[in-house]
Scaffold this motif. Structure first.
Motif, PDB file in Angstrom:
ATOM      1  N   GLU A  10       8.317 -27.277  -1.495  1.00 29.25           N
ATOM      2  CA  GLU A  10       8.495 -27.427  -0.054  1.00 29.25           C
ATOM      3  C   GLU A  10       7.798 -26.307   0.707  1.00 29.25           C
ATOM      4  O   GLU A  10       7.266 -26.534   1.799  1.00 29.25           O
ATOM      5  CB  GLU A  10       9.986 -27.467   0.288  1.00 29.25           C
ATOM      6  CG  GLU A  10      10.698 -28.697  -0.219  1.00 29.25           C
ATOM      7  CD  GLU A  10      12.154 -28.732   0.193  1.00 29.25           C
ATOM      8  OE1 GLU A  10      12.487 -28.193   1.272  1.00 29.25           O
ATOM      9  OE2 GLU A  10      12.968 -29.287  -0.579  1.00 29.25           O
ATOM     10  N   LEU A  11       7.798 -25.112   0.151  1.00 28.08           N
ATOM     11  CA  LEU A  11       7.089 -24.006   0.796  1.00 28.08           C
ATOM     12  C   LEU A  11       5.611 -24.336   0.962  1.00 28.08           C
ATOM     13  O   LEU A  11       5.014 -24.065   2.014  1.00 28.08           O
ATOM     14  CB  LEU A  11       7.223 -22.727  -0.025  1.00 28.08           C
ATOM     15  CG  LEU A  11       8.561 -22.012   0.008  1.00 28.08           C
ATOM     16  CD1 LEU A  11       8.565 -20.871  -1.016  1.00 28.08           C
ATOM     17  CD2 LEU A  11       8.843 -21.440   1.400  1.00 28.08           C
ATOM     18  N   ARG A  12       5.037 -24.917  -0.064  1.00 31.45           N
ATOM     19  CA  ARG A  12       3.592 -25.145  -0.059  1.00 31.45           C
ATOM     20  C   ARG A  12       3.168 -26.164   0.993  1.00 31.45           C
ATOM     21  O   ARG A  12       1.984 -26.221   1.348  1.00 31.45           O
ATOM     22  CB  ARG A  12       3.136 -25.584  -1.450  1.00 31.45           C
ATOM     23  CG  ARG A  12       3.242 -24.459  -2.474  1.00 31.45           C
ATOM     24  CD  ARG A  12       2.999 -24.946  -3.890  1.00 31.45           C
ATOM     25  NE  ARG A  12       3.128 -23.855  -4.847  1.00 31.45           N
ATOM     26  CZ  ARG A  12       3.271 -24.030  -6.159  1.00 31.45           C
ATOM     27  NH1 ARG A  12       3.304 -25.260  -6.670  1.00 31.45           N
ATOM     28  NH2 ARG A  12       3.387 -22.983  -6.960  1.00 31.45           N
ATOM     29  N   THR A  13       4.101 -26.942   1.492  1.00 28.84           N
ATOM     30  CA  THR A  13       3.780 -27.921   2.542  1.00 28.84           C
ATOM     31  C   THR A  13       4.529 -27.628   3.838  1.00 28.84           C
ATOM     32  O   THR A  13       4.495 -28.455   4.764  1.00 28.84           O
ATOM     33  CB  THR A  13       4.129 -29.347   2.064  1.00 28.84           C
ATOM     34  OG1 THR A  13       5.518 -29.415   1.735  1.00 28.84           O
ATOM     35  CG2 THR A  13       3.293 -29.720   0.850  1.00 28.84           C
ATOM     36  N   TYR A  14       5.171 -26.487   3.907  1.00 33.08           N
ATOM     37  CA  TYR A  14       6.002 -26.151   5.069  1.00 33.08           C
ATOM     38  C   TYR A  14       5.110 -25.878   6.280  1.00 33.08           C
ATOM     39  O   TYR A  14       4.330 -24.930   6.300  1.00 33.08           O
ATOM     40  CB  TYR A  14       6.854 -24.933   4.750  1.00 33.08           C
ATOM     41  CG  TYR A  14       7.792 -24.517   5.868  1.00 33.08           C
ATOM     42  CD1 TYR A  14       8.805 -25.360   6.293  1.00 33.08           C
ATOM     43  CD2 TYR A  14       7.670 -23.278   6.481  1.00 33.08           C
ATOM     44  CE1 TYR A  14       9.683 -24.987   7.305  1.00 33.08           C
ATOM     45  CE2 TYR A  14       8.533 -22.877   7.486  1.00 33.08           C
ATOM     46  CZ  TYR A  14       9.537 -23.740   7.893  1.00 33.08           C
ATOM     47  OH  TYR A  14      10.400 -23.371   8.887  1.00 33.08           O
ATOM     48  N   ARG A  15       5.221 -26.725   7.259  1.00 36.19           N
ATOM     49  CA  ARG A  15       4.364 -26.621   8.445  1.00 36.19           C
ATOM     50  C   ARG A  15       5.212 -26.933   9.681  1.00 36.19           C
ATOM     51  O   ARG A  15       5.089 -27.993  10.290  1.00 36.19           O
ATOM     52  CB  ARG A  15       3.172 -27.578   8.324  1.00 36.19           C
ATOM     53  CG  ARG A  15       2.008 -27.275   9.247  1.00 36.19           C
ATOM     54  CD  ARG A  15       0.817 -28.153   8.908  1.00 36.19           C
ATOM     55  NE  ARG A  15      -0.355 -27.796   9.678  1.00 36.19           N
ATOM     56  CZ  ARG A  15      -0.642 -28.283  10.875  1.00 36.19           C
ATOM     57  NH1 ARG A  15       0.181 -29.164  11.444  1.00 36.19           N
ATOM     58  NH2 ARG A  15      -1.727 -27.910  11.522  1.00 36.19           N
ATOM     59  N   THR A 280       8.054 -18.007   6.170  1.00 38.88           N
ATOM     60  CA  THR A 280       7.386 -17.522   7.383  1.00 38.88           C
ATOM     61  C   THR A 280       5.904 -17.284   7.120  1.00 38.88           C
ATOM     62  O   THR A 280       5.077 -17.496   8.004  1.00 38.88           O
ATOM     63  CB  THR A 280       8.059 -16.246   7.908  1.00 38.88           C
ATOM     64  OG1 THR A 280       7.854 -15.151   6.991  1.00 38.88           O
ATOM     65  CG2 THR A 280       9.546 -16.450   8.120  1.00 38.88           C
ATOM     66  N   VAL A 281       5.586 -16.854   5.902  1.00 40.66           N
ATOM     67  CA  VAL A 281       4.177 -16.673   5.531  1.00 40.66           C
ATOM     68  C   VAL A 281       3.488 -18.031   5.432  1.00 40.66           C
ATOM     69  O   VAL A 281       2.388 -18.233   5.961  1.00 40.66           O
ATOM     70  CB  VAL A 281       4.074 -15.902   4.205  1.00 40.66           C
ATOM     71  CG1 VAL A 281       2.610 -15.808   3.753  1.00 40.66           C
ATOM     72  CG2 VAL A 281       4.685 -14.512   4.335  1.00 40.66           C
ATOM     73  N   TYR A 282       4.146 -18.981   4.764  1.00 44.08           N
ATOM     74  CA  TYR A 282       3.560 -20.311   4.634  1.00 44.08           C
ATOM     75  C   TYR A 282       3.422 -21.003   5.978  1.00 44.08           C
ATOM     76  O   TYR A 282       2.492 -21.793   6.189  1.00 44.08           O
ATOM     77  CB  TYR A 282       4.381 -21.156   3.672  1.00 44.08           C
ATOM     78  CG  TYR A 282       3.894 -21.064   2.252  1.00 44.08           C
ATOM     79  CD1 TYR A 282       2.719 -21.694   1.875  1.00 44.08           C
ATOM     80  CD2 TYR A 282       4.594 -20.341   1.302  1.00 44.08           C
ATOM     81  CE1 TYR A 282       2.249 -21.617   0.572  1.00 44.08           C
ATOM     82  CE2 TYR A 282       4.138 -20.252  -0.004  1.00 44.08           C
ATOM     83  CZ  TYR A 282       2.963 -20.897  -0.362  1.00 44.08           C
ATOM     84  OH  TYR A 282       2.487 -20.806  -1.647  1.00 44.08           O
ATOM     85  N   ALA A 283       4.341 -20.725   6.918  1.00 40.97           N
ATOM     86  CA  ALA A 283       4.221 -21.326   8.242  1.00 40.97           C
ATOM     87  C   ALA A 283       2.885 -20.983   8.875  1.00 40.97           C
ATOM     88  O   ALA A 283       2.228 -21.831   9.490  1.00 40.97           O
ATOM     89  CB  ALA A 283       5.370 -20.869   9.138  1.00 40.97           C
ATOM     90  N   ALA A 284       2.466 -19.724   8.732  1.00 40.09           N
ATOM     91  CA  ALA A 284       1.167 -19.315   9.265  1.00 40.09           C
ATOM     92  C   ALA A 284       0.018 -19.884   8.430  1.00 40.09           C
ATOM     93  O   ALA A 284      -0.948 -20.438   8.961  1.00 40.09           O
ATOM     94  CB  ALA A 284       1.083 -17.796   9.330  1.00 40.09           C
ATOM     95  N   ALA A 285       0.116 -19.755   7.111  1.00 43.00           N
ATOM     96  CA  ALA A 285      -0.975 -20.205   6.245  1.00 43.00           C
ATOM     97  C   ALA A 285      -1.230 -21.704   6.398  1.00 43.00           C
ATOM     98  O   ALA A 285      -2.381 -22.155   6.428  1.00 43.00           O
ATOM     99  CB  ALA A 285      -0.658 -19.859   4.792  1.00 43.00           C
ATOM    100  N   ASN A 286      -0.165 -22.487   6.529  1.00 45.94           N
ATOM    101  CA  ASN A 286      -0.321 -23.940   6.592  1.00 45.94           C
ATOM    102  C   ASN A 286      -0.749 -24.445   7.966  1.00 45.94           C
ATOM    103  O   ASN A 286      -1.091 -25.621   8.118  1.00 45.94           O
ATOM    104  CB  ASN A 286       0.972 -24.620   6.158  1.00 45.94           C
ATOM    105  CG  ASN A 286       1.239 -24.453   4.673  1.00 45.94           C
ATOM    106  OD1 ASN A 286       0.323 -24.212   3.890  1.00 45.94           O
ATOM    107  ND2 ASN A 286       2.504 -24.564   4.283  1.00 45.94           N
ATOM    108  N   HIS A 287      -0.737 -23.557   8.962  1.00 49.34           N
ATOM    109  CA  HIS A 287      -1.282 -23.901  10.282  1.00 49.34           C
ATOM    110  C   HIS A 287      -2.712 -23.365  10.466  1.00 49.34           C
ATOM    111  O   HIS A 287      -3.277 -23.519  11.552  1.00 49.34           O
ATOM    112  CB  HIS A 287      -0.396 -23.323  11.395  1.00 49.34           C
ATOM    113  CG  HIS A 287       0.773 -24.183  11.745  1.00 49.34           C
ATOM    114  ND1 HIS A 287       2.012 -24.014  11.183  1.00 49.34           N
ATOM    115  CD2 HIS A 287       0.898 -25.235  12.597  1.00 49.34           C
ATOM    116  CE1 HIS A 287       2.853 -24.906  11.690  1.00 49.34           C
ATOM    117  NE2 HIS A 287       2.200 -25.662  12.536  1.00 49.34           N
ATOM    118  N   HIS A 288      -3.266 -22.755   9.441  1.00 48.10           N
ATOM    119  CA  HIS A 288      -4.550 -22.077   9.600  1.00 48.10           C
ATOM    120  C   HIS A 288      -5.649 -23.073   9.958  1.00 48.10           C
ATOM    121  O   HIS A 288      -5.795 -24.124   9.323  1.00 48.10           O
ATOM    122  CB  HIS A 288      -4.910 -21.330   8.319  1.00 48.10           C
ATOM    123  CG  HIS A 288      -5.930 -20.268   8.515  1.00 48.10           C
ATOM    124  ND1 HIS A 288      -7.283 -20.537   8.553  1.00 48.10           N
ATOM    125  CD2 HIS A 288      -5.807 -18.929   8.703  1.00 48.10           C
ATOM    126  CE1 HIS A 288      -7.945 -19.410   8.739  1.00 48.10           C
ATOM    127  NE2 HIS A 288      -7.072 -18.417   8.835  1.00 48.10           N
TER     128      HIS A 288
END
Length: 330
Positions: A10-15, A280-288
């Motif tokens: 879920e983290l890897r797709t958390y957007r 919180t890190v994935y939120a930024a990375a997945n919106h890049h």
């Protein structure tokens, strides 16, 4: 510390939908224009050092509102350039320290600029040399709530402006190839790298390492560790200030900067990180906007990958520069 955040899949797709202010772009355009209008050329002073293979230069450049900001520039001894450069930002509470403490980039053939963080440098490490001359209203000890009643007064408006103008300053130097500049940093430094990458065009890459300052509302409600807990303690006293506080923070959220990035990112996340929760890190990375490669450290807390990750950063940046050279030649 056991894992406390979302399952890895879920983290890897958390957007998540992280609301941003309607005037976000205007706020930052006006902020940067005002500080650039009063900026002076950086002042460089060569420093005597026992480092025989690295030249050490004490740099003072114009940051927010023209305030002087310090930094160390390290380049291979005798280099005349133009060299690729890495602009690096420091973690929360630390300062630029001493020149011999960070030799990896210069020893690898880069011009390396380590920016001091205004007002910080007294919590760990070997110190800093940049004051923050701007006052604030009521705040909790630390930096997270300084000026938090108003985005125009908020502490990170000044620091993120410094981060952008540091890139401007380094690009102006003859020893640096202005077209081959990357930004990097760990924790707070990673948050500043995200900000710089969202506000500066033409970077070759960004390397935010376990970045702080992302998805504030989730972070503040999830971790009981500082620095996010400074906001919790502030709100536990100022009980009705939540909407004002989170509105201010929305102007400084790494998710919004990632949406505006024009260069790829190489991001690290520690899945047991109790300071910067993985989501919180994935939120930024997945919106890049142009793509972020994420490296996971499954059993690490906020220390992340440390030296192991630096080696991976160096390999990633070398590949980016090779690709840039090929694109330029074509």
């Amino acid at each position: 510390m056991p894992r406390f955040d979302l399952p890895v899949d879920e983290l890897r797709t958390y957007r998540p939908d992280v609301p941003e202010p309607d005037d976000f772009d205007a706020f930052w355009a006006d902020t940067l224009a005002a500080s650039r209008a009063v900026a002076e050329p950086p002042r460089l002073t060569r420093v005597d050092s026992p480092l025989a293979l690295v030249d050490v230069i004490d740099v003072e450049f114009s940051g927010y509102a023209g305030d002087p900001v310090k930094g160390w520039l390290l380049v291979p001894a005798g280099a005349t350039g133009p060299l690729p450069a890495v602009v690096e930002y420091v973690g929360y509470g630390g300062g630029r320290g001493l020149p011999h403490e960070r030799l990896g980039w210069a020893a690898s053939g880069y011009a390396h600029f380590l920016m001091d963080t205004r007002g910080q440098g007294s919590s760990w490490g070997t110190g800093g040399g940049t004051p923050d001359p701007h006052g604030t209203g009521p705040s909790h000890p630390g930096f997270m709530t300084r000026g938090i009643h108003d985005p125009a007064e908020y502490y990170y408006r000044r620091v993120m402006t410094d981060a952008v103008l540091a890139v401007d300053a380094i690009r102006s130097l003859d020893v640096v190839d202005a077209s081959r500049v990357a930004v990097a940093g760990m924790s707070q430094g990673g948050g500043l790298a995200l900000a710089a990458a969202g506000l500066v065009e033409g970077l070759v890459g960004a390397m935010p390492d376990v970045p702080f300052l992302c998805h504030f509302e989730r972070a503040v409600g999830m971790t009981d560790k500082d620095p996010y807990s400074e906001i919790v303690r502030f709100l536990s006293v100022h009980r009705d200030a939540g909407p004002t506080v989170f509105r201010t923070l929305s102007y400084f959220d790494g998710v919004h900067f990632a949406r505006r990035a024009t260069a790829p990112a190489f991001v690290s996340v520690a899945l047991m990180d109790t300071i910067c929760p993985p989501s919180t890190v994935y939120a930024a990375a997945n919106h890049h906007a142009v793509g972020a490669e994420v490296v996971e450290y499954a059993f690490n807390d906020h220390e992340g990958g440390l030296g192991v990750h630096w080696q991976r950063q160096a390999a990633w940046l070398a590949e980016r520069l090779d690709a840039f050279a090929d694109d330029t030649a074509a």
